[in-house]
Design an enzyme around this catalytic site. Structure first.
Site, PDB file in Angstrom:
ATOM      1  N   HIS A 130       1.015  -1.199  -0.146  1.00 58.74           N
ATOM      2  CA  HIS A 130      -0.150   0.141   0.141  1.00 58.74           C
ATOM      3  C   HIS A 130       0.822   1.260   0.143  1.00 58.74           C
ATOM      4  O   HIS A 130       2.031   1.180   0.545  1.00 58.74           O
ATOM      5  CB  HIS A 130      -0.931  -0.134   1.381  1.00 58.74           C
ATOM      6  CG  HIS A 130      -1.928   1.008   1.567  1.00 58.74           C
ATOM      7  ND1 HIS A 130      -1.480   2.235   1.956  1.00 58.74           N
ATOM      8  CD2 HIS A 130      -3.214   0.997   1.413  1.00 58.74           C
ATOM      9  CE1 HIS A 130      -2.583   3.139   1.712  1.00 58.74           C
ATOM     10  NE2 HIS A 130      -3.824   2.208   1.613  1.00 58.74           N
ATOM     11  N   ASP A 207       3.534  -4.354   7.759  1.00 60.80           N
ATOM     12  CA  ASP A 207       2.207  -3.726   7.683  1.00 60.80           C
ATOM     13  C   ASP A 207       1.150  -4.960   7.793  1.00 60.80           C
ATOM     14  O   ASP A 207       1.160  -5.598   6.922  1.00 60.80           O
ATOM     15  CB  ASP A 207       2.164  -3.185   6.246  1.00 60.80           C
ATOM     16  CG  ASP A 207       0.808  -2.291   6.130  1.00 60.80           C
ATOM     17  OD1 ASP A 207      -0.061  -2.706   6.942  1.00 60.80           O
ATOM     18  OD2 ASP A 207       0.481  -1.795   4.994  1.00 60.80           O
ATOM     19  N   GLN A 210      -3.929  -5.653   6.986  1.00 55.25           N
ATOM     20  CA  GLN A 210      -5.045  -6.575   6.385  1.00 55.25           C
ATOM     21  C   GLN A 210      -4.821  -8.067   6.930  1.00 55.25           C
ATOM     22  O   GLN A 210      -5.680  -8.829   6.316  1.00 55.25           O
ATOM     23  CB  GLN A 210      -4.476  -6.973   4.654  1.00 55.25           C
ATOM     24  CG  GLN A 210      -4.875  -5.433   3.993  1.00 55.25           C
ATOM     25  CD  GLN A 210      -6.327  -5.031   3.863  1.00 55.25           C
ATOM     26  OE1 GLN A 210      -7.298  -5.677   4.382  1.00 55.25           O
ATOM     27  NE2 GLN A 210      -6.549  -3.806   3.895  1.00 55.25           N
ATOM     28  N   LYS A 233      -9.853  -1.744  10.618  1.00 52.74           N
ATOM     29  CA  LYS A 233      -9.793  -2.966   9.770  1.00 52.74           C
ATOM     30  C   LYS A 233     -10.096  -4.172  10.679  1.00 52.74           C
ATOM     31  O   LYS A 233      -9.871  -5.339  10.162  1.00 52.74           O
ATOM     32  CB  LYS A 233      -8.516  -2.790   9.124  1.00 52.74           C
ATOM     33  CG  LYS A 233      -8.281  -1.887   8.047  1.00 52.74           C
ATOM     34  CD  LYS A 233      -7.000  -2.096   7.154  1.00 52.74           C
ATOM     35  CE  LYS A 233      -6.862  -0.889   6.352  1.00 52.74           C
ATOM     36  NZ  LYS A 233      -7.828  -0.572   5.142  1.00 52.74           N
ATOM     37  N   CYS A 371      -4.783   2.400  -3.548  1.00 55.80           N
ATOM     38  CA  CYS A 371      -3.526   2.788  -3.034  1.00 55.80           C
ATOM     39  C   CYS A 371      -2.273   1.950  -3.274  1.00 55.80           C
ATOM     40  O   CYS A 371      -1.600   1.819  -2.332  1.00 55.80           O
ATOM     41  CB  CYS A 371      -3.700   3.264  -1.563  1.00 55.80           C
ATOM     42  SG  CYS A 371      -5.003   4.569  -1.192  1.00 55.80           S
TER      43      CYS A 371
END
Length: 413
Positions: A130, A207, A210, A233, A371
Protein backbone atom coordinates in the site's frame (compact mmCIF):
# COMPACT_ATOMS: atom_id res chain seq x y z
CA UNK A 1 -20.36 -27.74 6.80
CA UNK A 2 -17.30 -26.65 8.78
CA UNK A 3 -16.69 -23.57 6.65
CA UNK A 4 -20.24 -22.35 7.28
CA UNK A 5 -20.29 -22.48 11.07
CA UNK A 6 -20.31 -18.66 11.25
CA UNK A 7 -22.78 -18.24 8.40
CA UNK A 8 -24.89 -15.25 9.41
CA UNK A 9 -24.37 -16.02 13.09
CA UNK A 10 -23.04 -12.59 14.04
CA UNK A 11 -24.57 -10.25 11.46
CA UNK A 12 -27.20 -9.11 13.98
CA UNK A 13 -24.46 -7.66 16.19
CA UNK A 14 -23.64 -5.02 13.56
CA UNK A 15 -26.29 -2.29 13.51
CA UNK A 16 -24.71 -0.56 10.51
CA UNK A 17 -25.46 -3.55 8.30
CA UNK A 18 -29.20 -3.66 9.03
CA UNK A 19 -30.20 -1.37 6.22
CA UNK A 20 -31.30 -1.48 2.60
CA UNK A 21 -29.40 0.22 -0.22
CA UNK A 22 -31.38 1.09 -3.34
CA UNK A 23 -34.14 -1.20 -2.10
CA UNK A 24 -31.91 -4.24 -1.55
CA UNK A 25 -30.39 -5.64 1.65
CA UNK A 26 -26.89 -4.30 2.13
CA UNK A 27 -24.12 -6.75 1.24
CA UNK A 28 -21.08 -4.96 2.61
CA UNK A 29 -18.03 -6.38 0.81
CA UNK A 30 -15.61 -3.49 1.36
CA UNK A 31 -13.97 -4.81 4.50
CA UNK A 32 -10.37 -4.43 3.32
CA UNK A 33 -11.04 -0.68 3.43
CA UNK A 34 -13.07 -0.57 6.66
CA UNK A 35 -14.97 -3.11 8.70
CA UNK A 36 -18.17 -2.33 10.58
CA UNK A 37 -18.25 -2.24 14.38
CA UNK A 38 -20.22 -4.71 16.49
CA UNK A 39 -22.55 -3.39 19.17
CA UNK A 40 -20.09 -4.51 21.85
CA UNK A 41 -17.49 -2.03 20.56
CA UNK A 42 -20.04 0.76 20.26
CA UNK A 43 -21.21 0.10 23.82
CA UNK A 44 -17.65 0.11 25.21
CA UNK A 45 -16.91 3.46 23.57
CA UNK A 46 -20.19 4.96 24.71
CA UNK A 47 -19.57 3.79 28.28
CA UNK A 48 -16.18 5.49 28.27
CA UNK A 49 -17.48 8.73 26.76
CA UNK A 50 -20.37 8.99 29.19
CA UNK A 51 -18.63 7.79 32.33
CA UNK A 52 -14.89 8.37 32.11
CA UNK A 53 -14.19 11.05 29.50
CA UNK A 54 -11.28 13.21 30.63
CA UNK A 55 -7.69 13.85 29.64
CA UNK A 56 -5.21 11.25 30.82
CA UNK A 57 -2.18 11.65 33.12
CA UNK A 58 -1.48 14.34 35.68
CA UNK A 59 -5.14 14.79 36.56
CA UNK A 60 -5.86 14.20 40.23
CA UNK A 61 -9.62 14.06 39.77
CA UNK A 62 -11.57 10.84 39.47
CA UNK A 63 -12.47 11.04 35.77
CA UNK A 64 -8.84 11.63 34.77
CA UNK A 65 -7.78 8.62 36.78
CA UNK A 66 -10.52 6.49 35.20
CA UNK A 67 -9.49 7.62 31.75
CA UNK A 68 -5.82 6.89 32.39
CA UNK A 69 -6.67 3.42 33.68
CA UNK A 70 -8.87 2.73 30.63
CA UNK A 71 -6.06 3.84 28.29
CA UNK A 72 -3.52 1.64 30.04
CA UNK A 73 -5.87 -1.36 30.01
CA UNK A 74 -6.46 -0.88 26.28
CA UNK A 75 -2.72 -0.92 25.63
CA UNK A 76 -2.28 -4.12 27.64
CA UNK A 77 -5.22 -5.79 25.86
CA UNK A 78 -3.83 -5.00 22.42
CA UNK A 79 -0.34 -6.15 23.34
CA UNK A 80 -1.80 -9.50 24.37
CA UNK A 81 -3.92 -9.61 21.22
CA UNK A 82 -0.92 -9.33 18.88
CA UNK A 83 1.23 -11.64 20.95
CA UNK A 84 3.76 -9.06 22.06
CA UNK A 85 6.51 -10.34 24.33
CA UNK A 86 8.27 -8.75 27.33
CA UNK A 87 10.69 -6.90 25.04
CA UNK A 88 7.89 -5.25 23.05
CA UNK A 89 5.99 -1.99 23.42
CA UNK A 90 2.84 -0.61 21.78
CA UNK A 91 2.37 3.00 20.68
CA UNK A 92 -1.11 4.30 19.85
CA UNK A 93 -1.46 6.09 16.50
CA UNK A 94 -4.27 7.29 14.26
CA UNK A 95 -3.85 4.20 12.09
CA UNK A 96 -1.42 2.14 10.06
CA UNK A 97 -0.47 5.12 7.91
CA UNK A 98 0.68 7.22 10.85
CA UNK A 99 2.45 4.23 12.38
CA UNK A 100 4.48 3.59 9.22
CA UNK A 101 5.22 7.29 8.80
CA UNK A 102 6.39 7.33 12.41
CA UNK A 103 8.95 4.61 11.62
CA UNK A 104 10.15 6.03 8.30
CA UNK A 105 10.43 9.57 9.66
CA UNK A 106 11.90 8.41 12.95
CA UNK A 107 14.73 6.51 11.26
CA UNK A 108 15.64 9.35 8.89
CA UNK A 109 15.20 12.40 11.14
CA UNK A 110 17.98 13.87 13.30
CA UNK A 111 15.73 14.57 16.28
CA UNK A 112 17.76 12.25 18.52
CA UNK A 113 21.09 13.67 17.33
CA UNK A 114 22.01 11.36 14.45
CA UNK A 115 19.58 9.66 12.10
CA UNK A 116 19.71 5.88 11.83
CA UNK A 117 19.61 6.12 8.03
CA UNK A 118 22.71 7.67 6.48
CA UNK A 119 23.86 8.46 2.92
CA UNK A 120 24.69 5.26 1.09
CA UNK A 121 22.44 3.08 3.26
CA UNK A 122 19.79 0.95 1.58
CA UNK A 123 16.08 0.44 2.16
CA UNK A 124 14.18 -2.51 0.65
CA UNK A 125 10.40 -2.40 0.30
CA UNK A 126 8.25 -4.90 -1.54
CA UNK A 127 6.19 -3.92 -4.56
CA UNK A 128 3.08 -5.42 -2.93
CA UNK A 129 2.81 -2.44 -0.60
CA UNK A 130 0.00 0.00 0.00
CA UNK A 131 1.26 3.53 -0.60
CA UNK A 132 1.50 3.97 3.18
CA UNK A 133 4.40 1.47 3.26
CA UNK A 134 6.15 2.86 0.19
CA UNK A 135 5.78 6.65 -0.03
CA UNK A 136 7.18 7.22 3.52
CA UNK A 137 10.26 5.19 2.52
CA UNK A 138 10.67 7.27 -0.62
CA UNK A 139 10.68 10.37 1.60
CA UNK A 140 13.06 8.74 4.10
CA UNK A 141 15.49 7.93 1.28
CA UNK A 142 15.42 11.53 0.02
CA UNK A 143 15.80 12.91 3.54
CA UNK A 144 18.72 10.70 4.49
CA UNK A 145 20.52 10.08 1.22
CA UNK A 146 19.76 6.35 1.42
CA UNK A 147 18.79 4.35 -1.66
CA UNK A 148 15.42 2.64 -2.01
CA UNK A 149 15.27 -0.80 -3.66
CA UNK A 150 11.99 -2.53 -4.55
CA UNK A 151 11.41 -6.29 -4.21
CA UNK A 152 9.22 -6.98 -7.24
CA UNK A 153 6.81 -9.90 -7.66
CA UNK A 154 6.55 -12.37 -10.52
CA UNK A 155 3.81 -12.16 -13.13
CA UNK A 156 1.35 -13.80 -10.72
CA UNK A 157 2.06 -11.23 -8.00
CA UNK A 158 4.14 -13.53 -5.76
CA UNK A 159 7.35 -12.63 -3.94
CA UNK A 160 10.32 -14.99 -3.90
CA UNK A 161 13.06 -15.62 -1.37
CA UNK A 162 15.83 -15.67 -4.00
CA UNK A 163 14.88 -12.20 -5.22
CA UNK A 164 15.15 -10.77 -1.73
CA UNK A 165 18.50 -12.50 -1.21
CA UNK A 166 19.86 -10.63 -4.24
CA UNK A 167 18.73 -7.26 -2.83
CA UNK A 168 20.04 -7.65 0.71
CA UNK A 169 23.53 -6.34 1.34
CA UNK A 170 25.86 -4.96 4.00
CA UNK A 171 24.26 -1.51 3.74
CA UNK A 172 20.64 -2.72 3.99
CA UNK A 173 19.22 -0.93 7.00
CA UNK A 174 15.45 -1.42 6.56
CA UNK A 175 13.16 -4.05 5.05
CA UNK A 176 9.43 -3.23 4.77
CA UNK A 177 6.72 -5.69 3.75
CA UNK A 178 3.00 -6.28 4.02
CA UNK A 179 1.34 -9.30 5.61
CA UNK A 180 -1.24 -9.26 2.79
CA UNK A 181 -1.40 -7.17 -0.38
CA UNK A 182 -4.54 -5.07 -0.14
CA UNK A 183 -4.87 -4.78 -3.94
CA UNK A 184 -4.64 -8.48 -4.82
CA UNK A 185 -5.07 -10.53 -1.66
CA UNK A 186 -1.63 -12.10 -2.10
CA UNK A 187 -0.14 -13.25 1.19
CA UNK A 188 3.65 -13.22 0.87
CA UNK A 189 5.86 -15.52 2.95
CA UNK A 190 6.56 -12.58 5.22
CA UNK A 191 7.77 -14.72 8.11
CA UNK A 192 10.66 -16.09 6.05
CA UNK A 193 11.41 -12.77 4.36
CA UNK A 194 11.51 -10.92 7.69
CA UNK A 195 13.91 -13.50 9.08
CA UNK A 196 16.20 -13.16 6.07
CA UNK A 197 16.31 -9.38 6.40
CA UNK A 198 16.88 -9.53 10.14
CA UNK A 199 19.76 -11.97 9.68
CA UNK A 200 21.27 -9.51 7.20
CA UNK A 201 21.19 -6.85 9.94
CA UNK A 202 18.21 -4.83 8.73
CA UNK A 203 15.43 -3.36 10.84
CA UNK A 204 12.20 -5.06 9.77
CA UNK A 205 8.79 -3.43 9.30
CA UNK A 206 5.49 -5.31 8.85
CA UNK A 207 2.26 -3.72 7.64
CA UNK A 208 -0.32 -5.99 9.30
CA UNK A 209 -3.40 -3.92 8.42
CA UNK A 210 -4.96 -6.61 6.22
CA UNK A 211 -4.14 -9.48 8.59
CA UNK A 212 -5.16 -8.15 11.98
CA UNK A 213 -8.88 -8.94 11.64
CA UNK A 214 -8.48 -12.66 11.00
CA UNK A 215 -4.89 -13.90 10.65
CA UNK A 216 -3.25 -11.99 13.48
CA UNK A 217 0.55 -12.31 13.32
CA UNK A 218 2.01 -13.10 16.76
CA UNK A 219 4.68 -10.50 17.19
CA UNK A 220 6.89 -12.43 19.62
CA UNK A 221 7.29 -15.22 17.06
CA UNK A 222 8.42 -12.97 14.22
CA UNK A 223 11.78 -11.46 13.31
CA UNK A 224 9.96 -8.14 13.33
CA UNK A 225 11.12 -4.83 14.79
CA UNK A 226 8.01 -2.79 13.94
CA UNK A 227 4.43 -3.90 13.22
CA UNK A 228 1.64 -1.50 12.25
CA UNK A 229 -2.13 -2.05 12.22
CA UNK A 230 -5.43 -0.14 12.27
CA UNK A 231 -8.52 -0.30 14.45
CA UNK A 232 -10.96 0.25 11.60
CA UNK A 233 -9.85 -2.93 9.83
CA UNK A 234 -10.45 -5.11 12.92
CA UNK A 235 -14.06 -4.17 13.75
CA UNK A 236 -12.93 -1.09 15.70
CA UNK A 237 -13.26 2.68 15.29
CA UNK A 238 -11.81 4.78 12.49
CA UNK A 239 -8.86 7.03 13.27
CA UNK A 240 -7.20 4.47 15.55
CA UNK A 241 -4.19 2.23 15.20
CA UNK A 242 -0.94 1.15 16.73
CA UNK A 243 2.75 0.71 16.15
CA UNK A 244 4.08 -2.25 18.09
CA UNK A 245 7.67 -3.35 18.19
CA UNK A 246 10.82 -4.10 20.05
CA UNK A 247 11.60 -1.43 22.63
CA UNK A 248 15.21 -1.32 21.51
CA UNK A 249 14.07 -0.50 17.97
CA UNK A 250 11.38 1.98 19.04
CA UNK A 251 13.95 3.83 21.12
CA UNK A 252 15.90 4.56 17.93
CA UNK A 253 13.00 6.55 16.45
CA UNK A 254 13.05 10.33 16.54
CA UNK A 255 9.53 11.47 17.59
CA UNK A 256 7.19 12.52 14.81
CA UNK A 257 4.93 14.68 17.03
CA UNK A 258 6.50 17.15 19.42
CA UNK A 259 4.47 18.74 22.20
CA UNK A 260 2.59 17.82 25.31
CA UNK A 261 2.95 14.56 27.20
CA UNK A 262 5.99 13.33 25.25
CA UNK A 263 8.65 15.33 27.09
CA UNK A 264 10.58 14.79 30.31
CA UNK A 265 11.50 18.45 30.81
CA UNK A 266 11.55 21.63 28.72
CA UNK A 267 13.30 24.99 28.94
CA UNK A 268 13.30 27.88 26.52
CA UNK A 269 16.00 26.39 24.31
CA UNK A 270 15.85 22.63 24.65
CA UNK A 271 13.86 19.59 25.74
CA UNK A 272 14.43 15.97 26.66
CA UNK A 273 11.94 13.28 25.75
CA UNK A 274 9.95 10.95 27.98
CA UNK A 275 10.37 7.19 28.10
CA UNK A 276 8.42 4.91 25.76
CA UNK A 277 5.64 4.79 24.83
CA UNK A 278 4.89 8.43 25.79
CA UNK A 279 7.85 9.66 23.74
CA UNK A 280 6.05 8.69 20.53
CA UNK A 281 2.51 9.71 21.59
CA UNK A 282 2.67 13.50 21.66
CA UNK A 283 -0.59 15.36 22.27
CA UNK A 284 -3.94 14.31 23.66
CA UNK A 285 -4.58 10.70 22.63
CA UNK A 286 -7.79 9.23 21.28
CA UNK A 287 -8.62 7.45 24.52
CA UNK A 288 -12.14 6.49 23.45
CA UNK A 289 -10.70 5.07 20.24
CA UNK A 290 -8.15 3.03 22.17
CA UNK A 291 -10.96 1.66 24.33
CA UNK A 292 -12.84 0.76 21.14
CA UNK A 293 -9.83 -0.99 19.63
CA UNK A 294 -9.36 -3.06 22.77
CA UNK A 295 -13.06 -3.96 22.79
CA UNK A 296 -12.75 -5.05 19.16
CA UNK A 297 -9.78 -7.27 20.02
CA UNK A 298 -11.77 -8.87 22.84
CA UNK A 299 -14.74 -9.33 20.51
CA UNK A 300 -12.59 -11.08 17.90
CA UNK A 301 -11.25 -13.44 20.55
CA UNK A 302 -14.77 -14.12 21.82
CA UNK A 303 -15.68 -15.44 18.36
CA UNK A 304 -12.37 -17.20 17.81
CA UNK A 305 -9.58 -16.16 15.46
CA UNK A 306 -9.33 -19.57 13.78
CA UNK A 307 -13.08 -19.64 13.18
CA UNK A 308 -13.06 -16.15 11.64
CA UNK A 309 -10.04 -17.00 9.50
CA UNK A 310 -11.62 -20.20 8.19
CA UNK A 311 -14.87 -18.37 7.44
CA UNK A 312 -13.37 -15.52 5.40
CA UNK A 313 -11.07 -17.91 3.53
CA UNK A 314 -14.07 -20.04 2.56
CA UNK A 315 -15.94 -16.96 1.34
CA UNK A 316 -12.93 -15.90 -0.71
CA UNK A 317 -12.59 -19.36 -2.26
CA UNK A 318 -16.30 -19.37 -3.12
CA UNK A 319 -16.00 -15.94 -4.73
CA UNK A 320 -12.92 -16.93 -6.73
CA UNK A 321 -14.70 -20.04 -8.03
CA UNK A 322 -17.83 -18.18 -9.14
CA UNK A 323 -16.10 -15.10 -10.55
CA UNK A 324 -13.47 -17.10 -12.45
CA UNK A 325 -16.27 -18.88 -14.31
CA UNK A 326 -17.44 -15.59 -15.85
CA UNK A 327 -16.25 -15.01 -19.40
CA UNK A 328 -13.63 -12.31 -19.79
CA UNK A 329 -13.06 -11.87 -16.05
CA UNK A 330 -9.77 -12.54 -14.25
CA UNK A 331 -9.33 -12.83 -10.50
CA UNK A 332 -5.94 -11.66 -9.26
CA UNK A 333 -3.87 -14.08 -7.18
CA UNK A 334 -6.51 -16.84 -7.44
CA UNK A 335 -4.37 -19.26 -5.46
CA UNK A 336 -3.98 -16.96 -2.45
CA UNK A 337 -6.06 -19.14 -0.16
CA UNK A 338 -4.99 -17.39 3.08
CA UNK A 339 -6.80 -14.19 2.23
CA UNK A 340 -10.12 -12.39 2.58
CA UNK A 341 -9.72 -10.33 -0.62
CA UNK A 342 -10.94 -11.15 -4.14
CA UNK A 343 -9.79 -8.50 -6.60
CA UNK A 344 -10.64 -8.83 -10.28
CA UNK A 345 -10.53 -7.19 -13.71
CA UNK A 346 -13.01 -7.68 -16.55
CA UNK A 347 -12.61 -7.16 -20.26
CA UNK A 348 -14.50 -4.16 -21.66
CA UNK A 349 -15.82 -3.10 -18.25
CA UNK A 350 -14.34 -0.31 -16.16
CA UNK A 351 -14.25 -1.04 -12.42
CA UNK A 352 -16.02 2.22 -11.56
CA UNK A 353 -18.93 1.24 -13.82
CA UNK A 354 -19.02 -2.23 -12.28
CA UNK A 355 -19.02 -0.78 -8.77
CA UNK A 356 -21.84 1.60 -9.61
CA UNK A 357 -24.04 -1.17 -11.01
CA UNK A 358 -23.31 -3.40 -8.02
CA UNK A 359 -24.30 -0.59 -5.67
CA UNK A 360 -27.68 -0.41 -7.39
CA UNK A 361 -28.21 -3.95 -6.10
CA UNK A 362 -27.07 -3.09 -2.58
CA UNK A 363 -23.60 -4.60 -2.95
CA UNK A 364 -20.72 -2.48 -1.66
CA UNK A 365 -17.28 -3.15 -3.20
CA UNK A 366 -14.17 -1.02 -3.69
CA UNK A 367 -12.92 0.06 -7.13
CA UNK A 368 -9.73 1.77 -8.27
CA UNK A 369 -6.01 1.33 -7.59
CA UNK A 370 -6.51 0.68 -3.84
CA UNK A 371 -3.56 2.95 -3.01
CA UNK A 372 -1.25 0.42 -4.67
CA UNK A 373 -0.49 1.87 -8.11
CA UNK A 374 3.10 0.54 -8.37
CA UNK A 375 1.91 -3.03 -7.77
CA UNK A 376 -0.83 -2.88 -10.38
CA UNK A 377 1.55 -1.28 -12.87
CA UNK A 378 4.08 -4.02 -12.14
CA UNK A 379 1.39 -6.60 -12.94
CA UNK A 380 0.48 -4.76 -16.14
CA UNK A 381 -3.08 -3.89 -15.13
CA UNK A 382 -4.96 -0.78 -14.16
CA UNK A 383 -7.71 -0.30 -11.61
CA UNK A 384 -9.59 -3.32 -10.28
CA UNK A 385 -12.83 -4.22 -8.56
CA UNK A 386 -12.26 -5.61 -5.07
CA UNK A 387 -14.59 -7.61 -2.87
CA UNK A 388 -13.36 -8.32 0.65
CA UNK A 389 -14.95 -10.39 3.37
CA UNK A 390 -15.52 -10.27 7.11
CA UNK A 391 -17.11 -12.38 9.81
CA UNK A 392 -20.62 -11.09 9.09
CA UNK A 393 -20.61 -11.90 5.36
CA UNK A 394 -22.34 -14.98 4.00
CA UNK A 395 -22.08 -17.38 1.08
CA UNK A 396 -25.44 -16.07 -0.11
CA UNK A 397 -23.86 -12.61 -0.41
CA UNK A 398 -21.02 -14.11 -2.44
CA UNK A 399 -23.58 -15.62 -4.79
CA UNK A 400 -25.36 -12.25 -5.01
CA UNK A 401 -22.03 -10.68 -5.91
CA UNK A 402 -21.29 -13.14 -8.72
CA UNK A 403 -24.81 -12.83 -10.11
CA UNK A 404 -24.66 -9.02 -10.00
CA UNK A 405 -21.24 -8.96 -11.70
CA UNK A 406 -22.52 -11.25 -14.46
CA UNK A 407 -25.51 -8.95 -14.98
CA UNK A 408 -23.32 -5.84 -14.95
CA UNK A 409 -21.01 -7.34 -17.59
CA UNK A 410 -23.99 -8.00 -19.84
CA UNK A 411 -25.11 -4.39 -19.46
CA UNK A 412 -21.64 -2.88 -20.00
CA UNK A 413 -20.78 -5.06 -22.98
Amino acid sequence: MGDRLLEGAHAGQFPGLAQRINGAPLAYLDNAATTHMPQAVIDAMQAFETGSRANIHRGVHTLSQRSTEAFDRARDTLKRFIGAGPSHELVFTSGTTEALNLVAHGLSDTGLGRAVLQPGDEIVASALEHHANLVPWQAAARRSGAKLHVLRPDAQGRLHVDDLARLLGPRTRVFAITACANATGERPPFEVLLSMAAEAGALTVLDAAQAVAHEVPRLAGLACDFMAFSGHKMYGPMGTGALAGRRAALERLAPLRLGGDMVEWVNEQDATFAELPARLEGGTPNVGGAVGMAAAADWIDSIGREAIDAHVRALRAHAVSLLSALKGLRVLSPGADRSAIASFVADDAHPHDLGTLLDRRGIAVRTGHHCAQPLLECLGIGPTTRASFAVYNTHEEVERLAEAVAHALEVLR
